[in-house]
Enzyme design. Structure first.
Site, PDB file in Angstrom:
ATOM      1  N   ASP A 133      43.116  47.523  39.010  1.00 25.01           N
ATOM      2  CA  ASP A 133      41.882  48.159  39.427  1.00 25.01           C
ATOM      3  C   ASP A 133      41.151  47.219  40.386  1.00 25.01           C
ATOM      4  OD1 ASP A 133      41.138  46.314  37.455  1.00 25.01           O
ATOM      5  OD2 ASP A 133      39.505  47.549  36.705  1.00 25.01           O
ATOM      6  N   TYR A 137      38.566  44.666  42.377  1.00 25.56           N
ATOM      7  CA  TYR A 137      37.763  43.518  41.978  1.00 25.56           C
ATOM      8  C   TYR A 137      36.397  44.011  41.492  1.00 25.56           C
ATOM      9  CZ  TYR A 137      41.029  40.639  44.761  1.00 25.56           C
ATOM     10  OH  TYR A 137      42.143  40.013  45.279  1.00 25.56           O
ATOM     11  N   PHE A 178      43.770  43.874  46.188  1.00 29.08           N
ATOM     12  CA  PHE A 178      43.843  42.433  46.384  1.00 29.08           C
ATOM     13  C   PHE A 178      43.197  41.934  47.673  1.00 29.08           C
ATOM     14  CE2 PHE A 178      47.492  43.624  43.724  1.00 29.08           C
ATOM     15  CZ  PHE A 178      47.130  42.977  42.558  1.00 29.08           C
ATOM     16  N   HIS A 211      50.498  40.083  36.375  1.00 30.09           N
ATOM     17  CA  HIS A 211      49.442  40.195  37.370  1.00 30.09           C
ATOM     18  C   HIS A 211      49.081  38.804  37.895  1.00 30.09           C
ATOM     19  CE1 HIS A 211      45.423  41.210  38.971  1.00 30.09           C
ATOM     20  NE2 HIS A 211      45.855  42.456  39.009  1.00 30.09           N
TER      21      HIS A 211
END
Length: 231
Positions: A65, A67, A78, A193
């Site tokens: 999801d 930031y 990202f 992740h």
């Protein structure tokens, strides 16, 4: 949910069956904003990934999801705007792995459009988040939409490498395999992740960038130039 800018026509066709789901999640997001919740990213960026040409996607980087820090999420997993400093820790870890994998020095900024311009789609499983509350919009309805997007990419039958980062993203591996034609060139690269909470549990050392290029070259396609800063 309607955008200030239209979707790419290929994505419009691919996601047309999900219009009801998009409208439902759009109403929920709007209601939360009306109740005072700071929803990220900005409305015009929520579906930004789907403005990238559907037919040109050859690498999918799938995250979890956005930031949860205001000013960070821009609708591409990202990535952040060029002026953002310091960089999010997940992106710092991505750059560290890129350096160790391909010897590319970390960029001084988080603008990843150099990747998207080469057919790398930066997508999250969930497309909104409440400020300061990671995973707060999980289960809101985005998963249905992004699963449909993954299905559509896999179902094209054209070369695709899917890089799945994190538990939510890795759930899409069976979906990719199920919807790909039997002879489709499909590669799936899974790992933990890149978040500081999990990067040392399998992200570092996973070499996703070189492995992606090996697959593309094996299929006779051009490798991705993973340099972020070409200046």
């Amino acid at each position: 949910m309607r955008l200030l800018e239209p979707l790419d026509p290929g994505w419009e066709r691919a996601l047309a069956p999900q219009q009801e789901a998009l409208d439902a999640v759009g109403r929920e997001v709007k209601a939360r904003r009306a109740d005072g919740e700071q929803v990220l990213p900005a409305p015009e960026n929520i579906l930004r990934a789907f403005r990238q040409p559907f037919d040109e996607v050859r690498v999918l980087i799938l995250g979890q999801d956005p930031y949860p820090t205001p000013g960070h999420p821009i609708g591409m997993s990202f990535a952040v705007d060029r002026h953002v400093s310091p960089l999010p820790r997940s992106l710092v870890n991505i750059y560290q792995e890129l350096s160790e994998d391909l010897g590319i020095p970390p960029a001084p900024h988080g603008d990843l459009t150099a990747w998207t311009g080469q057919g790398v789609l930066l997508l999250n499983r969930v497309l909104t988040v409440a400020a300061g509350q990671p995973a707060s919009h999980r289960g809101l309805g985005w998963e249905r939409v992004t699963e449909a997007a993954v299905e559509a990419l896999s179902g094209r039958g054209t070369p695709l490498v899917a890089i799945l980062w994190g538990a939510d993203a890795r759930k899409m591996a069976p979906v990719l395999q199920r919807h790909a034609p039997a002879d489709a060139p499909l590669g799936i690269i899974e790992s933990a992740h890149p978040s500081p909470l999990s990067a040392r549990r399998g992200f570092f050392g996973s070499r996703p960038f070189s492995r992606t290029n090996q697959l593309l070259e094996q299929w006779g396609a051009e490798p991705v130039d993973w340099r972020v800063d070409h200046s």
